[in-house]
Design an enzyme around this catalytic site. Structure first.
Site, mmCIF file in Angstrom:
data_model
loop_
_atom_site.group_PDB
_atom_site.id
_atom_site.type_symbol
_atom_site.label_atom_id
_atom_site.label_comp_id
_atom_site.label_asym_id
_atom_site.label_seq_id
_atom_site.Cartn_x
_atom_site.Cartn_y
_atom_site.Cartn_z
ATOM 1 N N GLU A 169 38.665 28.484 27.785
ATOM 2 C CA GLU A 169 37.246 28.887 27.854
ATOM 3 C C GLU A 169 37.084 30.407 27.916
ATOM 4 O OE1 GLU A 169 35.134 26.689 30.901
ATOM 5 O OE2 GLU A 169 35.209 24.863 29.714
ATOM 6 N N GLU A 208 38.160 19.067 26.994
ATOM 7 C CA GLU A 208 37.467 18.782 28.256
ATOM 8 C C GLU A 208 36.183 18.050 27.903
ATOM 9 O OE1 GLU A 208 36.927 21.845 31.216
ATOM 10 O OE2 GLU A 208 38.797 22.833 30.614
HETATM 11 O O1 AHR Z 1 37.193 20.803 34.467
HETATM 12 C C1 AHR Z 1 36.635 21.711 35.362
HETATM 13 C C2 AHR Z 1 36.448 23.099 34.760
HETATM 14 O O2 AHR Z 1 35.470 23.037 33.759
HETATM 15 C C3 AHR Z 1 37.636 23.694 34.058
HETATM 16 O O3 AHR Z 1 38.499 24.369 34.918
HETATM 17 C C4 AHR Z 1 37.011 24.661 33.106
HETATM 18 O O4 AHR Z 1 37.784 24.882 31.965
HETATM 19 C C5 AHR Z 1 35.654 24.058 32.811
HETATM 20 O O5 AHR Z 1 34.632 24.984 32.913
#
Ligand code: AHR
Length: 503
Positions: A173, A292
């Site tokens: 990210e 994610e």
């Molecule tokens: O999954 C929780 C968090 O969400 C992760 O660390 C991050 O990559 C995202 O913003």
């Protein structure tokens, strides 16, 4: 009674089912690692301190890949801290989650856990506070057999054989201003390209993931992908996508439509990647690693400990999921499967305790959230080819998505065994929908099993004391006659119908 119709025809193929669609994520965050997968005092702990009850459920969930060690955590992580004798490892401030990282678990322990759990690792390198050299050092430590500084160090630390990690994420990210070492697309694109190029000098066969946007709502979405891929196109295989959904302001109808957002997100990233491809006159197509995704009530559970403390393994992001959340998770999986031609890897974030399908008590019980079930069943029964289903469905009006289809569905067909699986949701808040499935293209179809997850109260939750009631139940309405499968989907439900056919 409302009706929807669709067709299951083995010639309507999208792509093979990708096993990596069923990945998850283990981050050094809250209780995911410590008291999650690792809990040396637990009665089921093995010689490495890993909970065997967690490993058992990982197998039942049917997980393929596990992304590690973060997440936001990785952007401040020194991987060397988690190697060598445990008693000599430093404790460090984890700025991402305002916690103390004891480094009891590091890369070698995680790789031992992967072997025990039968999952493939997906390793992330730190491109926040670190860069090309540290990524190369970790790659050398993990994948070179022997005879160099870091490979010999791994052997000295007790792991003779190389870990042989194939999939690597180039940071996490990096578009997010919250990220340690946050970068502009241009800055990140350059460092990602140079890291990828150097890593390929070590091993040209690695599969490398460049960071895409942390959400399609980011102001830089689209521009970010275009710039990063312009810099990295030759050196990477995937661009990542992240998305979290939650019910806002009691608007359940919009929340149930979350997969519409995921569909559009995927299609926009594909379009952007293909635009870069056209400019570059490249033969190669970039895939998406949706590494994610989940339901996450970002403001409902603590996401950082109190500012005056730096605890080890605090309770963070421990969302408690209801039936509607499970329906959305099942629907997001339908979206991922439907896009299997370009989404070749995905990770439910996360695996244990932190926005997770599996919950543990420190030293105590383990239990399954509602979201566990659609994931486990889809992973087990989505086999062979993903099929388009040419759906026709009634719709209703929602605040976020306007006219929103009530039913969403995808099917899979295994040409070897003849097994067919239909995964479907009904997003109506009030009405059942009868789905008529044209199966005339299948040979000798018969219903093997129909299961539905629903409840009169869509906000009902499983608990540590009872995680066996809110589970998918047999759906006795499913029939197959004269080339038509009929099944009634209750409101706010996720279902799976399995058919046998002659291969
Ligand atoms: O999954 C929780 C968090 O969400 C992760 O660390 C991050 O990559 C995202 O913003």
């Amino acid at each position: 009674m409302l009706h929807a119709s669709l067709t299951i025809d083995p010639s309507f193929t999208v792509s093979p089912v990708r096993r990596r669609t069923f990945g998850t994520f283990v981050e050094h965050l809250g209780r995911c690692v410590y008291t999650g997968i690792h809990d040396p005092g637990h009665p089921t702990a093995d010689e490495d301190g890993f909970r065997k009850d967690v490993i058992e459920l990982v197998g039942e969930l049917g997980i393929s890949t596990v992304r590690y060690p973060g997440g936001n955590f990785v952007s401040g992580y020194r991987w060397e801290d988690g190697t060598g004798p445990v008693e000599q490892r430093p404790s460090r401030l984890d700025l991402a989650w305002h916690s103390t990282e004891p480094n009891t678990v590091g890369v070698d322990e995680f790789m031992r856990w992967c072997a025990k759990a039968g999952v493939e690792p997906m390793m992330a390198v730190n491109l926040g506070t670190r860069g090309v050299q540290e990524a190369l050092d970790l790659l050398e430590y993990c994948n070179i057999e022997q005879g160099t500084h870091f490979s010999d160090l791994r052997r000295t630390n007790g792991t003779k054989d190389p870990h042989g990690i194939r999939m690597w994420c180039l940071g996490n990210e990096m578009d997010g201003p919250w990220q340690i070492g946050h970068k502009t697309a241009q800055e990140y694109g350059r460092v990602a390209a140079e890291t990828a190029r150097a890593m390929r000098m070590v091993d040209p066969d690695l599969e490398l993931v460049a960071c895409g946007s942390s959400s399609s709502a980011m102001p830089t979405f689209g521009e970010w992908e275009a710039t990063v891929l312009t810099e990295t196109y030759e050196f990477v295989d995937y661009i990542s996508a992240h998305a979290y959904y939650f019910e806002e302001d009691g608007d359940l109808a919009s929340f149930l439509g979350s997969a519409i957002n995921m569909d559009a997100f995927i299609e926009d990233v594909v379009a952007t990647a293909d635009a870069v491809r056209a400019v570059k006159r490249s033969d190669k197509r970039i895939s998406i690693s949706f590494d994610e995704w989940n339901v996450w009530y970002q403001n409902a559970t603590p996401s950082v400990p109190p500012r005056d403390s730096w605890p080890v393994a605090p309770v963070l992001l421990e969302d408690h999921y209801n039936v509607a959340d499970a329906v959305v998770v099942g629907n997001l999986l339908i979206s991922l499967l439907r896009h299997s031609d370009r989404v070749r890897s995905a990770s439910l974030a996360q695996l244990v305790n932190v926005i997770a399908p599996i919950m543990t008590e420190p030293g105590g019980r383990i239990w399954k959230q509602t979201t566990y079930h659609p994931f486990a069943l889809t992973s087990r029964h989505a086999v062979g080819q993903v099929l388009r289903v040419e759906l026709s469905t009634p719709s209703h009006e929602t605040k976020t998505y306007g006219q929103t289809p009530l039913v969403d569905a995808v099917a899979t067909h295994d040409p070897e065994s003849g097994a067919v699986a239909l995964f479907a949701v009904n997003r109506s808040l009030s009405d059942p929908v009868v789905v008529e499935v044209d199966v005339r293209a299948l040979r000798s179809p018969a219903v093997v099993e129909a299961l539905t997850l629903a409840n009169p109260d869509p906000y009902a939750r499983a608990t540590v004391d009872d995680d066996g009631t809110l589970v998918p139940q047999p759906n006795d309405t499913a029939t197959c006659q004269d080339g038509v499968v009929r099944v009634e989907l209750p409101p706010v439900s996720w279902s799976m119908v399995r058919l046998s056919t002659r291969p």
